[in-house]
Design a protein around this motif. Structure first.
Motif, PDB file in Angstrom:
ATOM      1  N   ARG A  68      33.489  10.960   0.361  1.00 18.69           N
ATOM      2  CA  ARG A  68      33.363   9.891   1.354  1.00 18.69           C
ATOM      3  C   ARG A  68      34.615   9.018   1.331  1.00 18.69           C
ATOM      4  O   ARG A  68      35.179   8.752   0.276  1.00 18.69           O
ATOM      5  CB  ARG A  68      32.120   9.039   1.040  1.00 18.69           C
ATOM      6  N   GLN A  69      35.045   8.568   2.506  1.00 14.74           N
ATOM      7  CA  GLN A  69      36.195   7.666   2.561  1.00 14.74           C
ATOM      8  C   GLN A  69      35.885   6.372   1.809  1.00 14.74           C
ATOM      9  O   GLN A  69      34.805   5.812   1.925  1.00 14.74           O
ATOM     10  CB  GLN A  69      36.539   7.332   4.024  1.00 14.74           C
ATOM     11  N   ILE A  70      36.848   5.902   1.030  1.00 11.97           N
ATOM     12  CA  ILE A  70      36.655   4.702   0.228  1.00 11.97           C
ATOM     13  C   ILE A  70      36.707   3.459   1.114  1.00 11.97           C
ATOM     14  O   ILE A  70      37.367   3.448   2.168  1.00 11.97           O
ATOM     15  CB  ILE A  70      37.728   4.610  -0.877  1.00 11.97           C
ATOM     16  N   SER A  71      36.002   2.418   0.703  1.00  8.90           N
ATOM     17  CA  SER A  71      36.047   1.124   1.389  1.00  8.90           C
ATOM     18  C   SER A  71      36.513   0.063   0.398  1.00  8.90           C
ATOM     19  O   SER A  71      36.502   0.274  -0.823  1.00  8.90           O
ATOM     20  CB  SER A  71      34.663   0.752   1.929  1.00  8.90           C
ATOM     21  N   LEU A  72      36.905  -1.077   0.927  1.00 16.12           N
ATOM     22  CA  LEU A  72      37.242  -2.191   0.032  1.00 16.12           C
ATOM     23  C   LEU A  72      36.022  -2.620  -0.778  1.00 16.12           C
ATOM     24  O   LEU A  72      36.151  -3.063  -1.922  1.00 16.12           O
ATOM     25  CB  LEU A  72      37.797  -3.358   0.838  1.00 16.12           C
ATOM     26  N   GLY A  73      34.841  -2.465  -0.186  1.00 15.30           N
ATOM     27  CA  GLY A  73      33.620  -2.777  -0.925  1.00 15.30           C
ATOM     28  C   GLY A  73      33.456  -1.901  -2.156  1.00 15.30           C
ATOM     29  O   GLY A  73      32.948  -2.356  -3.191  1.00 15.30           O
ATOM     30  N   ASP A  74      33.897  -0.637  -2.080  1.00 17.35           N
ATOM     31  CA  ASP A  74      33.859   0.240  -3.246  1.00 17.35           C
ATOM     32  C   ASP A  74      34.796  -0.271  -4.345  1.00 17.35           C
ATOM     33  O   ASP A  74      34.482  -0.180  -5.543  1.00 17.35           O
ATOM     34  CB  ASP A  74      34.258   1.665  -2.862  1.00 17.35           C
ATOM     35  N   GLU A  75      35.928  -0.803  -3.938  1.00 20.66           N
ATOM     36  CA  GLU A  75      36.855  -1.374  -4.917  1.00 20.66           C
ATOM     37  C   GLU A  75      36.238  -2.612  -5.585  1.00 20.66           C
ATOM     38  O   GLU A  75      36.424  -2.837  -6.790  1.00 20.66           O
ATOM     39  CB  GLU A  75      38.184  -1.741  -4.251  1.00 20.66           C
ATOM     40  N   VAL A  76      35.514  -3.407  -4.814  1.00 21.30           N
ATOM     41  CA  VAL A  76      34.824  -4.564  -5.387  1.00 21.30           C
ATOM     42  C   VAL A  76      33.774  -4.103  -6.387  1.00 21.30           C
ATOM     43  O   VAL A  76      33.628  -4.678  -7.477  1.00 21.30           O
ATOM     44  CB  VAL A  76      34.188  -5.439  -4.289  1.00 21.30           C
ATOM     45  N   GLU A  77      33.039  -3.052  -6.038  1.00 17.21           N
ATOM     46  CA  GLU A  77      32.017  -2.528  -6.952  1.00 17.21           C
ATOM     47  C   GLU A  77      32.636  -2.069  -8.271  1.00 17.21           C
ATOM     48  O   GLU A  77      32.036  -2.240  -9.342  1.00 17.21           O
ATOM     49  CB  GLU A  77      31.268  -1.372  -6.292  1.00 17.21           C
TER      50      GLU A  77
ATOM     51  N   TYR B 293      46.927  -5.195  -1.289  1.00 15.02           N
ATOM     52  CA  TYR B 293      45.606  -4.552  -1.320  1.00 15.02           C
ATOM     53  C   TYR B 293      44.687  -5.299  -2.281  1.00 15.02           C
ATOM     54  O   TYR B 293      43.509  -5.526  -1.986  1.00 15.02           O
ATOM     55  CB  TYR B 293      45.798  -3.108  -1.761  1.00 15.02           C
ATOM     56  N   GLY B 294      45.215  -5.698  -3.426  1.00 15.93           N
ATOM     57  CA  GLY B 294      44.415  -6.449  -4.386  1.00 15.93           C
ATOM     58  C   GLY B 294      43.961  -7.787  -3.848  1.00 15.93           C
ATOM     59  O   GLY B 294      42.868  -8.264  -4.179  1.00 15.93           O
ATOM     60  N   ALA B 295      44.771  -8.410  -3.003  1.00 21.27           N
ATOM     61  CA  ALA B 295      44.367  -9.683  -2.391  1.00 21.27           C
ATOM     62  C   ALA B 295      43.257  -9.460  -1.375  1.00 21.27           C
ATOM     63  O   ALA B 295      42.367 -10.309  -1.218  1.00 21.27           O
ATOM     64  CB  ALA B 295      45.568 -10.358  -1.731  1.00 21.27           C
TER      65      ALA B 295
ATOM     66  N   THR C 155      46.394  -7.572   2.779  1.00 22.18           N
ATOM     67  CA  THR C 155      46.726  -6.616   3.841  1.00 22.18           C
ATOM     68  C   THR C 155      45.476  -6.180   4.597  1.00 22.18           C
ATOM     69  O   THR C 155      45.227  -4.973   4.781  1.00 22.18           O
ATOM     70  CB  THR C 155      47.462  -5.408   3.246  1.00 22.18           C
ATOM     71  N   LEU C 156      44.720  -7.127   5.092  1.00 21.77           N
ATOM     72  CA  LEU C 156      43.507  -6.839   5.854  1.00 21.77           C
ATOM     73  C   LEU C 156      43.876  -6.518   7.307  1.00 21.77           C
ATOM     74  O   LEU C 156      43.598  -7.283   8.226  1.00 21.77           O
ATOM     75  CB  LEU C 156      42.544  -8.022   5.789  1.00 21.77           C
ATOM     76  N   PHE C 157      44.483  -5.343   7.502  1.00 19.71           N
ATOM     77  CA  PHE C 157      45.007  -4.991   8.818  1.00 19.71           C
ATOM     78  C   PHE C 157      43.918  -4.845   9.867  1.00 19.71           C
ATOM     79  O   PHE C 157      44.206  -4.959  11.070  1.00 19.71           O
ATOM     80  CB  PHE C 157      45.813  -3.695   8.723  1.00 19.71           C
ATOM     81  N   ALA C 158      42.700  -4.585   9.465  1.00 20.70           N
ATOM     82  CA  ALA C 158      41.602  -4.474  10.434  1.00 20.70           C
ATOM     83  C   ALA C 158      41.446  -5.756  11.240  1.00 20.70           C
ATOM     84  O   ALA C 158      40.992  -5.720  12.396  1.00 20.70           O
ATOM     85  CB  ALA C 158      40.300  -4.133   9.718  1.00 20.70           C
TER      86      ALA C 158
ATOM     87  N   ALA D 286      40.832   2.219   4.107  1.00 21.45           N
ATOM     88  CA  ALA D 286      40.089   1.049   3.622  1.00 21.45           C
ATOM     89  C   ALA D 286      40.557  -0.228   4.313  1.00 21.45           C
ATOM     90  O   ALA D 286      39.745  -1.086   4.684  1.00 21.45           O
ATOM     91  CB  ALA D 286      40.250   0.928   2.112  1.00 21.45           C
ATOM     92  N   LEU D 287      41.847  -0.363   4.524  1.00 25.48           N
ATOM     93  CA  LEU D 287      42.386  -1.605   5.084  1.00 25.48           C
ATOM     94  C   LEU D 287      42.246  -1.680   6.599  1.00 25.48           C
ATOM     95  O   LEU D 287      42.066  -2.767   7.152  1.00 25.48           O
ATOM     96  CB  LEU D 287      43.860  -1.745   4.695  1.00 25.48           C
ATOM     97  N   LEU D 288      42.329  -0.531   7.274  1.00 31.24           N
ATOM     98  CA  LEU D 288      42.267  -0.531   8.733  1.00 31.24           C
ATOM     99  C   LEU D 288      40.845  -0.409   9.271  1.00 31.24           C
ATOM    100  O   LEU D 288      40.609  -0.699  10.449  1.00 31.24           O
ATOM    101  CB  LEU D 288      43.130   0.606   9.285  1.00 31.24           C
ATOM    102  N   SER D 289      39.915  -0.018   8.420  1.00 33.13           N
ATOM    103  CA  SER D 289      38.532   0.147   8.883  1.00 33.13           C
ATOM    104  C   SER D 289      37.583  -0.907   8.315  1.00 33.13           C
ATOM    105  O   SER D 289      36.378  -0.850   8.592  1.00 33.13           O
ATOM    106  CB  SER D 289      38.013   1.535   8.500  1.00 33.13           C
TER     107      SER D 289
END
Length: 268
Positions: free
Chosen positions: A60-69, A89-91, A114-117, A189-192
């Protein structure tokens, strides 16, 4: 079985958790850890696929929420209140972690998340995120051609300026080139990321938003949106610095971070 992030740790006192940029690792925070360790307990985890942390284990494509988890156990271990410091990305991960549990955040320091979304949500392409989209496409094509060094050159030169990759020592090039296997998932993760800009108007913690004067149009466009939305934000721009300021010029960046923490996350 839950995945465990590798984490560097130093010092004692109120907790500060530092989240690194793409194509980097927790080692980028070594100088800041040394600066803060006399007064703070500093924790710096590696993200998925970085440093000594595990790779992203799913199709599955990773999300920023997965990084938080991934870092959630570390945030729980750090206790509350804590400060979050993030770069790039860390910010972006730090922002989402703060939204999830704002009650445990004493202060937030962001160097160009880098929240490009957010750019695409405000105005569909073509827009200020086109540069990073094109860079990811070039890096991905180089990877598909079996040339991770060329992939890294596209990526690094976008963020640091033309010729930066070729001027970098070989010992630094190797881990960055290896990290390029993750470039598509970073971009996804950043664009979606689905979090709406309006969500950040609810984040009523003190925020220091750091910018490099010479950074990219995409980083500055995200800053324009977030600076207008975060309720308690202080803006600080570094003349002559770019997106990688925390790495290329750690001393002024780290001093700004330390001064902000002294005001908003003081040692008891």
């Amino acid at each position: 079985m839950p995945h465990e992030a590798f984490c560097r740790e130093a010092g004692n006192g109120p907790a500060v958790v530092c989240l690194h940029a793409n194509a980097s690792s927790s080692s980028q925070w070594q100088a800041l850890m040394e600066r803060l360790a006399p007064d703070y307990r500093v924790l710096a985890p590696d993200a998925y696929g970085a440093g000594k942390s595990p790779d992203w284990p799913s199709d599955r494509q990773i999300s920023l929420g997965d990084e938080v988890e991934l870092i959630e156990p570390l945030l729980a271990k750090a206790g509350a209140p804590l400060a979050l410091v993030g770069h790039s990305y860390g910010a972006a991960v730090a922002l989402l972690a703060a939204l999830r549990h704002p009650e445990r955040i004493a202060a937030l320091v962001l160097y160009e998340p880098t929240l490009f979304a957010l750019i695409d949500a405000r105005q569909p392409p073509p827009n200020a995120a086109d540069g990073i989209r094109a860079t990811v496409a070039q890096s991905a094509a180089a990877l598909d051609a079996g040339d991770p060094a060329a992939a890294a050159e596209h990526f690094i030169d976008y963020w640091m300026g033309p010729g930066s990759w070729r001027q970098m020592p070989e010992r630094r090039q190797a881990p960055i080139a290896a990290s390029m296997r993750n470039v598509r998932r970073w971009a996804y993760a950043l664009l979606s990321e689905p979090t709406a800009l309006a969500a950040f108007t609810t984040l009523r913690v003190p925020v220091l938003y750091l910018l490099g004067e010479r950074s990219t149009a995409a980083a500055h466009a995200v800053a324009e949106l977030l600076l207008a939305s975060l309720p308690r934000v202080e803006r600080l721009e570094f003349a002559g610095l770019g997106h990688m300021g925390p790495v290329t010029h750690p001393q002024p960046v780290n001093e700004a971070i330390a001064a902000f923490l002294a005001l908003h996350h003081p040692v008891r």
